[in-house]
Every structure is written in structure tokens, then in C-alpha cells.
Motif scaffolding. Sequence first.
Motif, PDB file in Angstrom:
ATOM      1  N   VAL A   1       5.544 -11.605  -5.308  1.00 31.70           N
ATOM      2  CA  VAL A   1       5.582 -10.232  -6.105  1.00 31.70           C
ATOM      3  C   VAL A   1       4.282  -9.902  -6.572  1.00 31.70           C
ATOM      4  O   VAL A   1       3.573 -10.747  -7.414  1.00 31.70           O
ATOM      5  CB  VAL A   1       6.345 -10.424  -7.186  1.00 31.70           C
ATOM      6  N   VAL A   2       3.769  -8.797  -5.977  1.00 35.88           N
ATOM      7  CA  VAL A   2       2.371  -8.280  -6.495  1.00 35.88           C
ATOM      8  C   VAL A   2       2.224  -7.947  -8.038  1.00 35.88           C
ATOM      9  O   VAL A   2       3.119  -7.249  -8.542  1.00 35.88           O
ATOM     10  CB  VAL A   2       1.937  -6.925  -5.674  1.00 35.88           C
ATOM     11  N   ARG A   3       1.199  -8.481  -8.467  1.00 35.72           N
ATOM     12  CA  ARG A   3       0.792  -8.023  -9.813  1.00 35.72           C
ATOM     13  C   ARG A   3      -0.609  -7.494  -9.806  1.00 35.72           C
ATOM     14  O   ARG A   3      -1.509  -7.965  -9.045  1.00 35.72           O
ATOM     15  CB  ARG A   3       0.692  -9.670 -10.753  1.00 35.72           C
ATOM     16  N   HIS A   4      -0.753  -6.493 -10.663  1.00 35.78           N
ATOM     17  CA  HIS A   4      -2.251  -5.996 -10.931  1.00 35.78           C
ATOM     18  C   HIS A   4      -2.547  -6.740 -11.968  1.00 35.78           C
ATOM     19  O   HIS A   4      -2.693  -6.557 -13.211  1.00 35.78           O
ATOM     20  CB  HIS A   4      -2.191  -4.518 -11.180  1.00 35.78           C
TER      21      HIS A   4
ATOM     22  N   GLU B   1       1.688  -2.982  -7.804  1.00 33.95           N
ATOM     23  CA  GLU B   1       2.455  -3.833  -8.497  1.00 33.95           C
ATOM     24  C   GLU B   1       4.073  -3.480  -8.419  1.00 33.95           C
ATOM     25  O   GLU B   1       4.440  -2.375  -8.260  1.00 33.95           O
ATOM     26  CB  GLU B   1       2.095  -3.580  -9.974  1.00 33.95           C
ATOM     27  N   GLY B   2       4.629  -4.760  -8.162  1.00 31.26           N
ATOM     28  CA  GLY B   2       6.017  -4.921  -7.912  1.00 31.26           C
ATOM     29  C   GLY B   2       6.348  -4.859  -6.489  1.00 31.26           C
ATOM     30  O   GLY B   2       7.647  -5.003  -6.344  1.00 31.26           O
TER      31      GLY B   2
ATOM     32  N   VAL C   1       7.832  -4.895   1.027  1.00 26.16           N
ATOM     33  CA  VAL C   1       9.070  -4.284   0.710  1.00 26.16           C
ATOM     34  C   VAL C   1       9.013  -3.708  -0.801  1.00 26.16           C
ATOM     35  O   VAL C   1       8.420  -4.304  -1.753  1.00 26.16           O
ATOM     36  CB  VAL C   1      10.355  -5.539   0.743  1.00 26.16           C
ATOM     37  N   ARG C   2       9.301  -2.408  -0.936  1.00 25.78           N
ATOM     38  CA  ARG C   2       9.051  -1.541  -2.142  1.00 25.78           C
ATOM     39  C   ARG C   2      10.339  -0.929  -2.369  1.00 25.78           C
ATOM     40  O   ARG C   2      10.989  -0.307  -1.460  1.00 25.78           O
ATOM     41  CB  ARG C   2       7.796  -0.742  -1.974  1.00 25.78           C
TER      42      ARG C   2
ATOM     43  N   ASN D   1      15.208  -4.842  -8.821  1.00 30.23           N
ATOM     44  CA  ASN D   1      14.376  -5.749  -9.749  1.00 30.23           C
ATOM     45  C   ASN D   1      13.414  -6.594  -8.517  1.00 30.23           C
ATOM     46  O   ASN D   1      14.075  -7.357  -7.574  1.00 30.23           O
ATOM     47  CB  ASN D   1      15.188  -6.876 -10.478  1.00 30.23           C
ATOM     48  N   PRO D   2      12.268  -6.495  -8.444  1.00 34.57           N
ATOM     49  CA  PRO D   2      11.400  -7.105  -7.503  1.00 34.57           C
ATOM     50  C   PRO D   2      11.473  -8.667  -7.532  1.00 34.57           C
ATOM     51  O   PRO D   2      11.220  -9.120  -6.498  1.00 34.57           O
ATOM     52  CB  PRO D   2       9.915  -6.874  -7.754  1.00 34.57           C
ATOM     53  N   HIS D   3      11.687  -9.380  -8.509  1.00 32.65           N
ATOM     54  CA  HIS D   3      11.791 -10.746  -8.860  1.00 32.65           C
ATOM     55  C   HIS D   3      13.384 -11.188  -8.127  1.00 32.65           C
ATOM     56  O   HIS D   3      13.375 -12.373  -7.566  1.00 32.65           O
ATOM     57  CB  HIS D   3      11.674 -11.197 -10.331  1.00 32.65           C
TER      58      HIS D   3
END
Length: 377
Positions: A74-77, A57-58, A92-93, A98-100
Motif C-alpha cells: 500500500v503506497v504511503r507518502h 497514497e492509498g 489498483v486504486r 479500504n486499501p489495506h
Amino acid sequence: MTIKSVSEINEYVRTSVNPLATPDQLFELYSVPSFDSDYPEIVSGAEIGSAKVTVEEGDVLICKINPRINRVWVVRHNTDYPLLASSEWIVVRSKNMNPHYLKWYFSSSSFRTLLTSQVTGIGGSLTRAQPKQVAKYPVPVPSRAEQDYIAGVLERIDELLLKQHQQTEKLDELVKSRFIELFGAITETVPLSYYIEALNAGKSLAGEEECPNKVLKTGATTYDYFDATQVKNLPDDYEPLEDHRIKTGDVIISRMNTAELVGAAAYVWEAPERTYLPDRLWKAEIKETACPIFIWQVLIQSSTKERIRQIASGTSGSMKNISKPGLLGIRVKKVDLAAQEQFAAFVAQTDKSKLAVQQGLKELEILKKSLMQQYFG
């Protein structure tokens, strides 16, 4: 503000997984086809045919296949199942960013220009962005507070855009529901020729130079709503026929298109100046005992569309045609003029509301584009 490369902010370490090793395990799979639904596929290991990469996530996903299409996720669980992603994503991590904010930057025109400037492949859907090159691309890194602010503003605009789109869809559904409410119980049918006297096509010519006279493109009716921006120039030395001119109150029908879009119809609420009919669109000559708005709505009913698809012909896999006798022979409900006009008044009032919503959408899109340029230009 600091400028870093993608590789400098990226903490992701690629780990491949063979889902076939755990065939009964369910996974949340971030595949490219599932992007449009904004929700990952829920699939078992046995259903996944190749190795995938782990994500969490993120993480921010940049699609490398056909990078002309702007796909950033953006990955969500969403479940308790393990997260996987297709190898067609560049992951990309960055725990400190802020991922957004990264999503919006990677979606910006400045980054997309970079992404499409260095690709491999023949062209179109076969091109791919090169991860080694993408790793070198710059990323503006403001303070975390500023990242949060920018992401928050743009996410809020996106939420408003979604609500506005949903509102226009509800208005469309309201019209469809009203049609069924008024006419659903009618069993007597007549051919469309009962309402339509004739179907008249125009002429398709294209000019190289700017010209005050325009001709409609087929896309003017694609979504069953008249799009006056779908035009091209006529030749400067061509004098179009007055009968081919688009007028307010016209019903325009696509006689040639894909199997899904052939027969698309639109009502001209406000005619653009000096715009004319092409040969792939018909103008319906409506009888005095029929209401044009009602005829438009009859043509875009799902039952009429299905019948049009059934009678459409053509050897091409992509393009289909309908004939005048074929369309005019389709049977539809027989409705008296007074009831037609009552329904048309309701449609007109609903359309005014829709126009107001669409104007709001246009203003939000302009604001979003302006802010994206301000933040990332």
C-alpha cells in the motif's frame, strides 16, 4: 456480499513519467527491490534509468514479476517528493474501498492461486502475471464497515507478529552482549581444537517412502539455531549408525553451504527421535574441559564467522566447503570451564524466554492463517 472484478473496482489511470527529464528532482520510488525494506527508494531523476508510473497514497501495488513471491504494497507518502512506481507493479486504486483490505485480499491464498495460474515467461524469476487477466479476477466487496474491521484485525495481528519478532531479536542481541561483557577483554587465544576433539560427519541417503528414521537437511543449522523440522526420510532398508544419531546437547556445524552460510552452527536443545546426521553436517565431539553451549556461541560469533568465510574453499560460485583442519585451527578466546558454564546457564535461561516468544509467534501465525481463510477462503 458483492463480487466484482479487479477492473470494476480499479479507478487507476496509468500515467508514465520520464524522470531523466528532471534529473535534479528527488522522487519516492516504489521499486520491487525496496519492497523488503517496506520503504521506497529516495532517488533523483538522474539515478532512475527508465520510465516509471505515477501513484498516490492509498494505491495498492501487486507485483507482477515472479508472482510466486507474495508482494503486495500500500503506497504511503513518506516525504514531500513526488511518488513514482516501477512498471513491474499492477496498480489498483479504489476510493470507495479500504486499501489495506485490498492488500490482505490480494495477499490471500485464493488470489495468489489465481495470480500464478496465468503467467507468461519461462519460469522462476522470469515469469510475470498478465495485467489483462488480473483485471478479470474476482474481488469480494463487503460493506466499507466490514472492510475496515477485517483490515483492522489483520493489521493488529501483523503488529503483534512484528513485536514478537523484535523480541526474539533482542534476546539474541542480549546473548551476544553478554558474551562480549564476559569475554571481550580476554586476549589469550587457542585453536578450536583446544575445545573440540573431533568433527564427525554422517551419511546422506534419501528414501522415497515414509520412514521412521530421518536424516537432517543442511537447513537444520542455517540460522545458527537447530531446526528439527529440516529432515527427510532415510531409505527403509538402511540401518543408520548409532554414532550418527542426533542427541540432546550436540553441536552441529554446516561444513558445506553458500559463502554466507558455510560454518553455520546450532545447539540441539531437544533431540528429535530417530534423526541422524548427513554428510554435509558435522557433529562436534566436545572435550570434557569444554561446555557445548559455549562452543556453539563461539562458533556463531561474527569474528569466527568471518574467519570461516576466509578459509572456505570451492570452485563453485554458490557452494563453499571448510576442512576439518581449517575449522579446528581457527583461534578463539581461551576461557576456563567455570566461566563457560556460567555463560551457558545464562544462554539456557534466555533460550527459555525465546521459546515462549516463538510459541506465541506460532499461535499468532495460526490465527492469522485461520482468519485469512475465514475472510477470503
